[in-house]
Write a protein that holds these residues in place. Structure first.
Motif, PDB file in Angstrom:
ATOM      1  N   PRO A 111      -7.774   6.485  -6.869  1.00 56.12           N
ATOM      2  CA  PRO A 111      -6.442   6.241  -7.447  1.00 56.12           C
ATOM      3  C   PRO A 111      -5.502   7.431  -7.340  1.00 56.12           C
ATOM      4  O   PRO A 111      -5.919   8.582  -7.241  1.00 56.12           O
ATOM      5  N   GLY A 112      -4.213   7.085  -7.363  1.00 54.90           N
ATOM      6  CA  GLY A 112      -3.183   8.117  -7.327  1.00 54.90           C
ATOM      7  C   GLY A 112      -1.815   7.490  -7.479  1.00 54.90           C
ATOM      8  O   GLY A 112      -1.649   6.496  -8.190  1.00 54.90           O
ATOM      9  N   ALA A 113      -0.844   8.039  -6.781  1.00 53.75           N
ATOM     10  CA  ALA A 113       0.542   7.598  -6.922  1.00 53.75           C
ATOM     11  C   ALA A 113       0.749   6.164  -6.471  1.00 53.75           C
ATOM     12  O   ALA A 113       0.141   5.700  -5.511  1.00 53.75           O
ATOM     13  N   CYS A 114       1.642   5.453  -7.199  1.00 55.72           N
ATOM     14  CA  CYS A 114       2.075   4.102  -6.834  1.00 55.72           C
ATOM     15  C   CYS A 114       3.505   3.955  -7.339  1.00 55.72           C
ATOM     16  O   CYS A 114       3.757   4.062  -8.541  1.00 55.72           O
ATOM     17  N   ALA A 115       4.453   3.738  -6.428  1.00 54.58           N
ATOM     18  CA  ALA A 115       5.870   3.692  -6.809  1.00 54.58           C
ATOM     19  C   ALA A 115       6.161   2.614  -7.838  1.00 54.58           C
ATOM     20  O   ALA A 115       6.964   2.817  -8.750  1.00 54.58           O
ATOM     21  N   ALA A 116       5.511   1.462  -7.713  1.00 53.76           N
ATOM     22  CA  ALA A 116       5.761   0.357  -8.644  1.00 53.76           C
ATOM     23  C   ALA A 116       5.406   0.744 -10.069  1.00 53.76           C
ATOM     24  O   ALA A 116       6.184   0.526 -11.011  1.00 53.76           O
ATOM     25  N   ILE A 117       4.232   1.336 -10.257  1.00 54.33           N
ATOM     26  CA  ILE A 117       3.788   1.717 -11.601  1.00 54.33           C
ATOM     27  C   ILE A 117       4.580   2.908 -12.117  1.00 54.33           C
ATOM     28  O   ILE A 117       4.914   2.981 -13.309  1.00 54.33           O
ATOM     29  N   ALA A 118       4.915   3.840 -11.231  1.00 49.51           N
ATOM     30  CA  ALA A 118       5.721   4.997 -11.646  1.00 49.51           C
ATOM     31  C   ALA A 118       7.076   4.539 -12.174  1.00 49.51           C
ATOM     32  O   ALA A 118       7.556   5.018 -13.207  1.00 49.51           O
ATOM     33  N   ALA A 119       7.706   3.600 -11.466  1.00 45.24           N
ATOM     34  CA  ALA A 119       9.004   3.087 -11.903  1.00 45.24           C
ATOM     35  C   ALA A 119       8.881   2.354 -13.230  1.00 45.24           C
ATOM     36  O   ALA A 119       9.680   2.570 -14.151  1.00 45.24           O
ATOM     37  N   LEU A 120       7.888   1.497 -13.345  1.00 47.85           N
ATOM     38  CA  LEU A 120       7.680   0.737 -14.579  1.00 47.85           C
ATOM     39  C   LEU A 120       7.490   1.654 -15.773  1.00 47.85           C
ATOM     40  O   LEU A 120       7.971   1.375 -16.876  1.00 47.85           O
TER      41      LEU A 120
END
Length: 279
Positions: A111-120
């Motif tokens: 696991p690591g960075a994910c734009a969707a979850i970071a934005a949410l």
């Protein structure tokens, strides 16, 4: 132990978001299957990773699967990476992961960075129930149909959009969902010109139109779900509005009534107007 396929998340912008485990895995595997070998080469160079790269993208994934599976079956660990973020999330890799599972090869997420979850996590909209919708169609007619299907969803929706389509897409969303629907706008997350704002779709149209810089970079939209309309007896609504109108303007009273009951503001406003005319 038998060979493993590691699905490795990489930074979406800020190189410091690479995890220690991801670096270790990328150094230890026999080969790295990358969406874009040129892009991944920059990341590997930054962390002094010398593992060989092989391209695995939308156009060649089907042809590459057999080759990669054979290497795994012969004992070579393989890592799968995309250009940025978590593989398979609007990126290639699904076919390879499915094939690995079908051949009894262990698939290990790193696991690591994910734009969707970071934005949410940053826009301030409900996160207890959400859906990821990926990219909408590039054709307006198809995009409008997709939005119509999502219109009445009551959960938060996450959508990726390309910079050259962002203005047209947001205009379509305002048309279908209503200009007053809340939206989170996250652009260039973790990068120098990171922009994270929450507003209405109507306000977002103006924001993007007035600043062409907002039509650049990687963009995530987090859209509030539709408000669940609640049934309310007209007599009860009248009692509430009459009480509120003793101290508030029609606009303020109808807004508060809508907030308290879940009915549409325009319904409450129209009824408040009718009640003031009777007094």
């Amino acid at each position: 132990m038998s060979a493993q396929l590691f699905v490795v998340a990489t930074p979406i912008g800020h190189l410091d978001d690479m995890t220690f485990r991801a670096i270790h895995i990328l150094k230890s595997v026999a080969i790295i299957a990358a969406e874009d070998t040129r892009q991944s080469a920059l990341l590997l160079k930054h962390y002094n990773i010398s593992t060989p790269l092989t391209a695995c993208h939308d156009h060649n994934e089907s042809n590459k699967i057999d080759i990669i599976i054979e290497r795994l079956k012969h004992g070579d660990d393989v890592a799968l990476v995309s250009d940025a973020g978590t593989p398979l999330i609007s990126d290639p890799g699904f076919k390879l992961v499915r094939a690995a599972q079908e051949h009894g090869i262990r698939v290990v997420p790193v696991p690591g960075a994910c734009a969707a979850i970071a934005a949410l996590s940053a826009v301030g909209l409900p996160s207890d129930h959400f859906s990821f919708e990926g990219f909408l169609s590039s054709k307006q007619s198809q995009r409008l149909l997709q939005l119509e299907k999502l219109k009445n969803n009551t959960h938060t929706m996450i959508i990726y959009e390309a910079p050259h389509r962002i203005l047209d897409s947001v205009k379509d969303m305002a048309q279908v969902f209503g200009a007053d629907r809340a939206v989170g706008f996250a652009r260039e997350i973790t990068k120098t010109f990171e922009t994270i704002k929450k507003m209405t779709l109507g306000e977002l149209v103006e924001f993007i139109e007035n600043d062409r810089n907002q039509q650049k970079g990687e963009i995530v939209l987090v859209i509030a779900g539709a408000t669940e309309e609640k049934d309310m007896e007209s007599e009860d609504l009248d009692k509430l509005l009459l009480r509120l109108l003793q101290d508030l303007s029609v606009k303020a009273a109808s807004q508060l009534a809508a907030d308290l009951t879940g009915i549409k503001k325009k319904v409450a406003y129209q009824r408040a107007l009718e009640l003031t005319e009777k007094v």
